[in-house]
Design an enzyme around this catalytic site. Sequence first.
Site, mmCIF file in Angstrom:
data_model
loop_
_atom_site.group_PDB
_atom_site.id
_atom_site.type_symbol
_atom_site.label_atom_id
_atom_site.label_comp_id
_atom_site.label_asym_id
_atom_site.label_seq_id
_atom_site.Cartn_x
_atom_site.Cartn_y
_atom_site.Cartn_z
ATOM 1 N N HIS A 276 -4.086 15.181 18.260
ATOM 2 C CA HIS A 276 -3.856 14.913 16.836
ATOM 3 C C HIS A 276 -4.402 16.022 15.955
ATOM 4 O O HIS A 276 -5.479 16.555 16.181
ATOM 5 C CB HIS A 276 -4.361 13.537 16.407
ATOM 6 N N ASP A 288 -12.537 17.112 18.316
ATOM 7 C CA ASP A 288 -11.736 15.962 17.878
ATOM 8 C C ASP A 288 -10.881 16.348 16.691
ATOM 9 O O ASP A 288 -11.288 16.207 15.564
ATOM 10 C CB ASP A 288 -12.690 14.810 17.548
ATOM 11 N N GLU A 322 -4.396 10.239 13.286
ATOM 12 C CA GLU A 322 -5.025 9.395 14.302
ATOM 13 C C GLU A 322 -6.302 8.759 13.771
ATOM 14 O O GLU A 322 -6.616 7.618 14.067
ATOM 15 C CB GLU A 322 -5.358 10.225 15.559
ATOM 16 N N GLU A 323 -7.037 9.517 12.943
ATOM 17 C CA GLU A 323 -8.387 9.085 12.570
ATOM 18 C C GLU A 323 -8.433 7.846 11.695
ATOM 19 O O GLU A 323 -9.319 7.020 11.845
ATOM 20 C CB GLU A 323 -9.139 10.235 11.874
ATOM 21 N N ASP A 350 -7.460 13.720 23.809
ATOM 22 C CA ASP A 350 -8.225 13.381 22.600
ATOM 23 C C ASP A 350 -9.625 12.899 22.969
ATOM 24 O O ASP A 350 -10.172 12.004 22.340
ATOM 25 C CB ASP A 350 -7.470 12.324 21.773
ATOM 26 N N HIS A 420 -17.038 13.097 15.029
ATOM 27 C CA HIS A 420 -17.042 12.668 13.608
ATOM 28 C C HIS A 420 -18.251 13.160 12.819
ATOM 29 O O HIS A 420 -18.653 12.501 11.864
ATOM 30 C CB HIS A 420 -16.967 11.133 13.507
#
Lengths: 453, 453
Positions: A276, A288, A322-323, A350, A420
């Site tokens: 993504h 990520d 995606e997030e 991912d 994140h």
Amino acid sequence: MKKLLLAFCLFATGARAQSTDSVTIRKIYNEILTNSPSYEWLRQLTQQIGPRLSGSAGAQKAVEWSKQLMEKEGFDRVFLQEVMVPHWVRGAKEVAYIQNGKQKITVPIAALGGSVATSPKGVEAQVIEVKSFQELRDLGAEKVKGKIVFFNRPMDPTKLNTFEAYGGAVEQRANGATEAGKLGAVGAIVRSMTTALDDNPHTGSMRYATGVPLIPTASISTNGAELLSKSLKTNANLTFYFKQSCESLPDAKSYNVVGEIKGSEKPDEIIVVGGHLDSWDIGQGAHDDGSGCVQSIDVLRTLKALGIKPKRTLRAVMFMNEENGLRGGVGYADYAKKNNEKHIAAVESDNGGFTPRGFGIVGTAEQRAKVMPWKPLLTPYGLSEIGAGSGGADIGPLAQLGTVLFGFKPDSQRYFDFHHTGIDRFEGVNKRELELGAASMAALVYLLDQHGL
Amino acid sequence: MKKLLLAFCLFATGARAQSTDSVTIRKIYNEILTNSPSYEWLRQLTQQIGPRLSGSAGAQKAVEWSKQLMEKEGFDRVFLQEVMVPHWVRGAKEVAYIQNGKQKITVPIAALGGSVATSPKGVEAQVIEVKSFQELRDLGAEKVKGKIVFFNRPMDPTKLNTFEAYGGAVEQRANGATEAGKLGAVGAIVRSMTTALDDNPHTGSMRYATGVPLIPTASISTNGAELLSKSLKTNANLTFYFKQSCESLPDAKSYNVVGEIKGSEKPDEIIVVGGHLDSWDIGQGAHDDGSGCVQSIDVLRTLKALGIKPKRTLRAVMFMNEENGLRGGVGYADYAKKNNEKHIAAVESDNGGFTPRGFGIVGTAEQRAKVMPWKPLLTPYGLSEIGAGSGGADIGPLAQLGTVLFGFKPDSQRYFDFHHTGIDRFEGVNKRELELGAASMAALVYLLDQHGL
């Protein structure tokens, strides 16, 4: 005798196929470990473009960048798929502190994606620490009303696979504000999703259940969580203050980016490999999921560079959102369904750009059984964990079309150090590990293309 | 019927043993992943003590620190084994540049351990680049005399196991100066032993063959090597200058540090688990091999913390002088032989503090066969690569006493980013990965103790 001869012929053919496959897979690894531009691509995506939250200027730049990159690589077709995405913005940097008597101690927090803001002056209240929703419910509204609920259940460090540990704790981030809001809390603070003890708050998505008061929610770094918990033990009446200015804007237009190499024998059978393109806003989205994006493009580049003409149609898909919404993944499956496309398999990366360990498979037992004979071809490359498992969020919606899903499984130990956070940056990705991931995916895609499913 | 009954009993006993073992191994992992002080120990060893080259003040501090640590942990016996070690010192920081016409470009180098100094003014000469000793010999003395030989064969990036790639290139570092000196060269510059492209020169040991002129030798960073090679292509007459002030002092007194827990049933059978305490002088020796040291001490601590009383005698051994002499490893085996000690097994961790993959075994086929039934107990923890392989340099000399050797195998992808450089520092080691290594070793030592060999 005829039967025996037939059996022998089949055996010989099988052995020859394995031997050809084994030679090609070696070539794939050699090409990528010697010539792959994936690390340089990742540098561009993370350092030149940077954070790419859905709806942001960075996300739009990443769409254009990946489209141009795949065009430059000479794929047969590169196209965009429009999707409308949530557009949440963080606003000014958050402020938070523990007020313990006269002592005011600043702690690092990050608003959770989807959260509402506090009032412009922030919110300050006494704190109720809990480890589970059950513990919160047992306390009841009387004890929770007007307070800030502090969800402090750590990820279980004894789980060997850190994604399992994440799975056991992440409901606090996703639903903590809802559970706390139901009981009249004025805010929810969630321990960051990592086993590491450090000062990096981990953002991530949350959602409010309908009909529940929308209270602001943020994650606190694990060191901050430890300090808050310790402080509460000596002074249950301390207060916590936090201020955040995030907001949800109207949905924005964005895109999945798709690069395609047309199949020479069965062009109607499609194999997807993807990651993504969007990322959280506080880092560079390197593990990520910049890694998954550049690896996926490198799969197609590599087969092309080796002069391998795929029998089936291969697509590198850069999914959007995606997030905090999965609109790209859902949209992609919708397009496929609408156009009666036959996706036989989809591979997603991912889980970070770390040393490969294997692939999780989502499919029937029969489908998995077709993959198992490939194991001896892949284990020499460290891919020992191949079997039933997870696919990936973005390719998940394809399952309803009968697509077999493959989730790339790299080593999971460091992933939640970065996930994140502000330190999910280019420097955290190792060139060889990134390349080995691309090679693993290319080998699998090659086998899927050669032998079908 | 009797036979059947016996077979059943044996099977049941075996199954029960496996089940007990499996429970204990789970406890070992839980203990270490929850309570291990190994990461804090590593911080002390690398950040408070720092570099620990044999004969240095740092090495002596590390001896005292590890002795005190094992005493504090309450092992039954902690003792020192005296060994005389080489004492090489780097002196002032090296200087090097490429003089290309009027352009002078500084490049990062590091004198190789054991090298002689240049003259105080340094050495400057034209450069002959070669990829192999054969290529050098084919050039002959006429073309090499008075020149600096530049050994520029890279580690092969296509080898999945980076130690194999290292093995294919390291002769340039170990013997390059000898081969160049034979042909009248005035210096030898060696491409750093890594597949990464960066500015960190990798030091390491070298040796001169007897009767050959002693010429100064240093490693150059891979970026420096690429630049030098590229510059030579446009100007074969450029010169290279380097200056280094290293020297070999008389041998110094030092020690192996041994911590022991006495066996309760077979105290005369000894199982060693160890790493080496010395490190190169330009970093902190974190992966190489502070990790192996703290993991080894943690093995004994963990079994003690779990109340496991070993049947056999367990020793954590901090070997001295692995890097440039192996005097500790040789000395340890000498002591064992002199005292008629029976070492049934030795486990070494000297491949970095990364995520565990398995163990290499050095022993007879029969001995390896005894280990194989343990595989199902270890694979759930990611230890899938268990079989014939390498042991470790320090435990190597024990092989002559019939000891079975086990080399701990962590993931090898990042090791040569750090190996023998200034960036082999505490920050490069991940807490969970370090702990998983300690747990893997503790599980193996537990099985060796329970079942013998």
